[in-house]
Design a protein around this motif. Structure first.
Motif, PDB file in Angstrom:
ATOM      1  N   GLU A  18       0.834  -1.195   0.000  1.00 14.83           N
ATOM      2  CA  GLU A  18       0.000   0.000   0.000  1.00 14.83           C
ATOM      3  C   GLU A  18       0.874   1.251   0.000  1.00 14.83           C
ATOM      4  O   GLU A  18       2.023   1.237   0.454  1.00 14.83           O
ATOM      5  N   VAL A  19       0.280   2.330  -0.485  1.00 12.52           N
ATOM      6  CA  VAL A  19       0.984   3.615  -0.559  1.00 12.52           C
ATOM      7  C   VAL A  19       0.359   4.588   0.421  1.00 12.52           C
ATOM      8  O   VAL A  19      -0.874   4.747   0.467  1.00 12.52           O
ATOM      9  N   ILE A  20       1.202   5.250   1.210  1.00 16.84           N
ATOM     10  CA  ILE A  20       0.730   6.265   2.144  1.00 16.84           C
ATOM     11  C   ILE A  20       1.542   7.547   1.936  1.00 16.84           C
ATOM     12  O   ILE A  20       2.637   7.526   1.369  1.00 16.84           O
ATOM     13  N   VAL A  21       0.970   8.657   2.401  1.00 20.11           N
ATOM     14  CA  VAL A  21       1.647   9.951   2.287  1.00 20.11           C
ATOM     15  C   VAL A  21       2.071  10.417   3.685  1.00 20.11           C
ATOM     16  O   VAL A  21       1.569   9.918   4.702  1.00 20.11           O
ATOM     17  N   LYS A  78       4.765  -0.562   4.056  1.00 18.23           N
ATOM     18  CA  LYS A  78       4.124   0.384   3.149  1.00 18.23           C
ATOM     19  C   LYS A  78       5.187   1.092   2.279  1.00 18.23           C
ATOM     20  O   LYS A  78       6.352   1.190   2.641  1.00 18.23           O
ATOM     21  N   TYR A  79       4.727   1.579   1.149  1.00 20.02           N
ATOM     22  CA  TYR A  79       5.517   2.529   0.359  1.00 20.02           C
ATOM     23  C   TYR A  79       5.114   3.942   0.785  1.00 20.02           C
ATOM     24  O   TYR A  79       3.913   4.244   0.885  1.00 20.02           O
ATOM     25  N   VAL A  80       6.094   4.792   1.015  1.00 21.54           N
ATOM     26  CA  VAL A  80       5.812   6.118   1.559  1.00 21.54           C
ATOM     27  C   VAL A  80       6.172   7.195   0.531  1.00 21.54           C
ATOM     28  O   VAL A  80       7.288   7.231   0.004  1.00 21.54           O
ATOM     29  N   MET A  81       5.221   8.092   0.292  1.00 14.16           N
ATOM     30  CA  MET A  81       5.433   9.218  -0.607  1.00 14.16           C
ATOM     31  C   MET A  81       6.007  10.386   0.193  1.00 14.16           C
ATOM     32  O   MET A  81       5.431  10.793   1.203  1.00 14.16           O
ATOM     33  N   LEU A 133       5.572  13.415 -12.447  1.00 16.09           N
ATOM     34  CA  LEU A 133       4.587  14.278 -11.786  1.00 16.09           C
ATOM     35  C   LEU A 133       3.172  13.739 -11.960  1.00 16.09           C
ATOM     36  O   LEU A 133       2.375  13.721 -11.003  1.00 16.09           O
ATOM     37  N   GLU A 134       2.859  13.296 -13.163  1.00 19.26           N
ATOM     38  CA  GLU A 134       1.494  12.863 -13.441  1.00 19.26           C
ATOM     39  C   GLU A 134       1.114  11.634 -12.620  1.00 19.26           C
ATOM     40  O   GLU A 134       0.040  11.586 -11.992  1.00 19.26           O
ATOM     41  N   ASP A 135       1.984  10.635 -12.590  1.00 17.23           N
ATOM     42  CA  ASP A 135       1.662   9.405 -11.865  1.00 17.23           C
ATOM     43  C   ASP A 135       1.813   9.579 -10.360  1.00 17.23           C
ATOM     44  O   ASP A 135       1.083   8.948  -9.584  1.00 17.23           O
ATOM     45  N   TYR A 136       2.750  10.412  -9.948  1.00 14.42           N
ATOM     46  CA  TYR A 136       2.871  10.709  -8.518  1.00 14.42           C
ATOM     47  C   TYR A 136       1.605  11.415  -8.026  1.00 14.42           C
ATOM     48  O   TYR A 136       1.073  11.106  -6.954  1.00 14.42           O
ATOM     49  N   GLY A 137       1.134  12.356  -8.839  1.00 14.77           N
ATOM     50  CA  GLY A 137      -0.101  13.048  -8.475  1.00 14.77           C
ATOM     51  C   GLY A 137      -1.286  12.112  -8.370  1.00 14.77           C
ATOM     52  O   GLY A 137      -2.143  12.245  -7.480  1.00 14.77           O
ATOM     53  N   LEU A 138      -1.370  11.146  -9.290  1.00 16.80           N
ATOM     54  CA  LEU A 138      -2.435  10.143  -9.241  1.00 16.80           C
ATOM     55  C   LEU A 138      -2.409   9.376  -7.926  1.00 16.80           C
ATOM     56  O   LEU A 138      -3.439   9.245  -7.235  1.00 16.80           O
ATOM     57  N   LEU A 139      -1.247   8.862  -7.547  1.00 21.87           N
ATOM     58  CA  LEU A 139      -1.135   8.110  -6.291  1.00 21.87           C
ATOM     59  C   LEU A 139      -1.484   8.986  -5.095  1.00 21.87           C
ATOM     60  O   LEU A 139      -2.169   8.544  -4.156  1.00 21.87           O
ATOM     61  N   TYR A 140      -1.006  10.218  -5.132  1.00 16.11           N
ATOM     62  CA  TYR A 140      -1.226  11.124  -3.999  1.00 16.11           C
ATOM     63  C   TYR A 140      -2.714  11.419  -3.815  1.00 16.11           C
ATOM     64  O   TYR A 140      -3.242  11.361  -2.687  1.00 16.11           O
ATOM     65  N   ARG A 141      -3.409  11.732  -4.901  1.00 17.26           N
ATOM     66  CA  ARG A 141      -4.832  12.058  -4.788  1.00 17.26           C
ATOM     67  C   ARG A 141      -5.635  10.856  -4.299  1.00 17.26           C
ATOM     68  O   ARG A 141      -6.560  11.004  -3.475  1.00 17.26           O
ATOM     69  N   LEU A 142      -5.277   9.672  -4.791  1.00 18.52           N
ATOM     70  CA  LEU A 142      -5.974   8.483  -4.305  1.00 18.52           C
ATOM     71  C   LEU A 142      -5.772   8.305  -2.809  1.00 18.52           C
ATOM     72  O   LEU A 142      -6.736   8.075  -2.054  1.00 18.52           O
ATOM     73  N   ALA A 143      -4.522   8.409  -2.380  1.00 18.17           N
ATOM     74  CA  ALA A 143      -4.227   8.203  -0.961  1.00 18.17           C
ATOM     75  C   ALA A 143      -4.901   9.252  -0.086  1.00 18.17           C
ATOM     76  O   ALA A 143      -5.409   8.934   1.005  1.00 18.17           O
ATOM     77  N   LYS A 144      -4.905  10.508  -0.526  1.00 14.03           N
ATOM     78  CA  LYS A 144      -5.486  11.589   0.275  1.00 14.03           C
ATOM     79  C   LYS A 144      -7.003  11.504   0.339  1.00 14.03           C
ATOM     80  O   LYS A 144      -7.627  12.043   1.268  1.00 14.03           O
ATOM     81  N   GLY A 193      -8.765   8.672   0.562  1.00 16.44           N
ATOM     82  CA  GLY A 193      -9.228   7.471   1.238  1.00 16.44           C
ATOM     83  C   GLY A 193      -9.288   6.234   0.378  1.00 16.44           C
ATOM     84  O   GLY A 193      -9.825   5.205   0.812  1.00 16.44           O
ATOM     85  N   ILE A 194      -8.795   6.310  -0.853  1.00 12.37           N
ATOM     86  CA  ILE A 194      -8.756   5.117  -1.706  1.00 12.37           C
ATOM     87  C   ILE A 194      -7.310   4.665  -1.754  1.00 12.37           C
ATOM     88  O   ILE A 194      -6.533   5.109  -2.603  1.00 12.37           O
ATOM     89  N   THR A 195      -6.922   3.829  -0.837  1.00 10.29           N
ATOM     90  CA  THR A 195      -5.506   3.478  -0.671  1.00 10.29           C
ATOM     91  C   THR A 195      -4.988   2.734  -1.896  1.00 10.29           C
ATOM     92  O   THR A 195      -5.409   1.610  -2.191  1.00 10.29           O
ATOM     93  N   PRO A 196      -4.062   3.375  -2.647  1.00  9.06           N
ATOM     94  CA  PRO A 196      -3.525   2.685  -3.815  1.00  9.06           C
ATOM     95  C   PRO A 196      -2.491   1.651  -3.410  1.00  9.06           C
ATOM     96  O   PRO A 196      -1.897   1.718  -2.325  1.00  9.06           O
ATOM     97  N   LYS A 197      -2.267   0.694  -4.287  1.00  6.99           N
ATOM     98  CA  LYS A 197      -1.179  -0.258  -4.109  1.00  6.99           C
ATOM     99  C   LYS A 197      -0.248  -0.166  -5.318  1.00  6.99           C
ATOM    100  O   LYS A 197      -0.708   0.077  -6.441  1.00  6.99           O
TER     101      LYS A 197
END
Length: 526
Positions: free
Chosen positions: A137-140, A160-163, A255-266, A268-272
């Motif tokens: 899972e990815v967390i910020v 976890k993977y941490v942003m 930037l584009e894919d990092y932003g995607l992961l970040y928005r999902l995590a923020k 409440g849709i925890t990306p993997k």
């Protein structure tokens, strides 16, 4: 020269348009008559240019040249062999050692809430996943109250993977906003971004750590890896530097894919994500400069030095930083060997290692070769992109106006017509390898190039590749440098090295002449 005279020179930024007006200024007529050797230089550099082939060999075949990697050693060997094929003496000179590392594959996939292969790569010196694709899972980073709050949160990163990078509110560069947005929209975006930067920096400070120290703490706490994104403020461009972890992978994501992961995590849709990186730790390996020479006939123990760093970061192929400088200086050497093989002074070509980690190769050369440094006429350095040279600074040497002026006068007007010069200028403090020589009191000059979007598009980015080279501009630089080196090598005596009086410490713009600095001869602790 009196202090009053020196200050007057200091305040006078001399702008030279080295065409007809400048030629007349230096005592010539408007109809420029070229030295026969200069004519031969121009003919060889334009009619028999090897730049494209050299660029192919260095950038496409050898590739990026990170200190400590097999590619860096391959580049040293290639340069030596190439110089020797032109009839130059050439060798590798060891100046230190570094952690050996070899890049392998980087596979980064988002596996939830949907499948998507992400654009990204492992950072330099990143650890390997040892043949496994590891999912997690990815967390910020949350908002922290203080260092105690950070310490209390830290156990949550286990598995976890941490942003760790700031979320960017826009993926459009500012010039795009300026061109298309309403003024109020552009201003609103900049204010929002400034607020986010301030909040991010404040949050990092509250952890009690620096941004470079946080990855190590996450690794110690059991994180699977560290995800970052160092956007370079241009479409598709990220700056790729070194990992700060020793056991788990560190990757940079677009930037584009990092932003995607970040928005999902923020939201409440925890990306993997599933990450596989391969690399090899090669232990401690030697670090080299590549040195070549065209031996002088009358004054072989006096030198003109052509300077460029051979190493690079390795998100791209190190094309404009500093493949362009290396290629141009190698081509200058080839041209001079072909048309002027017997200069009065020795022309030495220094292709430095580990510039990116602190000018280490050139600093070591200065300290290890006092007999050369003592007898060096001038150093010409190329290291800021593919553009034609547009500025030459006198580096704080009072008489640079005289001798640089003489040398420029010999260069064809169409090459120098847009070059601006500033005399006596200021000594370089450490931005590139000329500064290593300036600190030792040697007249050394950065031949500063037109930008071509250098700092945002290619400098240390994943986009620094062969296709960004502008060969016509590089040919101009070859002619300019070859002529100046030729004229410097033929001077009757060594030029006057008198330094300007620096403004007093504590005054506006006050500083002192740069001191010689020790090179980093080992990668331990870097």
């Amino acid at each position: 020269m009196t202090l009053q005279q020196n200050l007057r020179l200091t305040l006078c930024a001399v702008t030279l348009f080295a065409g007809a007006n400048a030629f007349a200024q230096y005592g010539g007529s408007k109809a420029q008559q070229l030295d026969p050797i200069v004519e031969k230089i121009v003919h060889e550099a334009t009619g028999n240019s090897q730049l494209e082939n050299l660029a192919f060999q260095l950038l496409d075949v050898v590739g990026p040249r990170l200190v400590g990697t097999p590619q860096m050693n391959k580049a040293n060997d290639w340069a030596v062999k190439t110089f020797q094929s032109w009839g130059l003496e050439a060798e590798k000179q060891q100046f230190g050692e570094w952690r050996g590392w070899e890049r392998g594959i980087s596979h980064i996939d988002m596996t939830s809430p949907r499948l998507k292969t992400l654009a990204g790569t492992q950072l330099a010196w990143s650890p390997s996943t040892k043949g496994k694709a590891i999912e997690g899972e990815v967390i910020v980073l949350p908002a922290f109250k203080d260092s105690a709050d950070f310490a209390a949160w830290l156990p949550k990163v286990k598995g976890k993977y941490v942003m760790t990078s700031m979320y960017q509110p826009t993926g459009r560069p500012d010039h795009d906003w300026e061109k298309y947005a309403r003024a109020e929209s552009f201003e609103q975006m900049k204010n929002e971004r400034d607020s986010m930067v301030q909040a991010y920096n404040a949050n990092i400070r509250k952890t009690g750590l620096s941004v470079n120290s946080i990855p190590g703490k996450l690794e110690e706490a059991g994180a699977l890896g560290v995800l970052s994104s160092f956007w370079s403020k241009e479409f598709g461009a990220n700056k790729i530097f070194g990992a700060r972890t020793n056991k788990v992978p560190s990757v940079d994501i677009s930037l584009e894919d990092y932003g995607l992961l970040y928005r999902l995590a923020k939201n409440g849709i925890t990306p993997k994500v599933k990450i596989e990186t391969s690399s090899k730790d090669l232990g401690t390996v030697p670090s080299f400069n590549t040195i070549a020479q065209i031996k002088g006939t009358e004054l072989p123990n006096e030198y003109v030095i052509l300077s460029a760093h051979l190493d690079s970061w390795e998100g791209g192929s190190g094309a404009t930083d500093n493949g362009t400088g290396t290629l141009a200086m190698m081509e200058v050497a080839r041209v001079l060997k072909a048309v002027f093989p017997n200069p009065k002074r020795t022309i030495l070509i220094g292709l430095w290692g580990s510039e990116e980690q602190g000018l280490n190769g050139s600093r070591a050369f200065v300290l290890d070769n006092p007999e050369i440094i003592e007898k060096t006429q001038a150093v010409f350095n190329l290291d800021n992109g593919t553009g034609r040279v547009e500025n030459i600074n006198g580096s704080g040497f009072i008489h640079a106006y005289d001798f640089i002026g003489r040398w420029l006068q010999a260069v064809p007007n169409h090459i120098t017509q847009d070059i601006k010069t500033t005399f006596p200028g200021n000594p370089g403090g450490g931005g590139s390898d000329h500064a290593s020589f300036v600190a030792a009191g040697i007249p050394a000059f950065m031949l500063s190039s037109l930008s071509w979007g250098y700092f945002n598009n290619t400098w240390h980015t994943n986009l620094d590749t062969y296709d960004k080279l502008v060969f016509d501009d590089l040919r101009y630089n070859v002619i300019l440098t070859a002529v100046m080196a030729y004229k410097a090598s033929q001077e009757d005596k060594l030029v006057d090295r008198e330094q300007r009086v620096m403004p007093a410490e504590g005054s506006r713009g006050g500083s002192s002449w740069p001191a010689i600095r020790q090179p980093r001869r080992t990668g331990v602790g870097y």
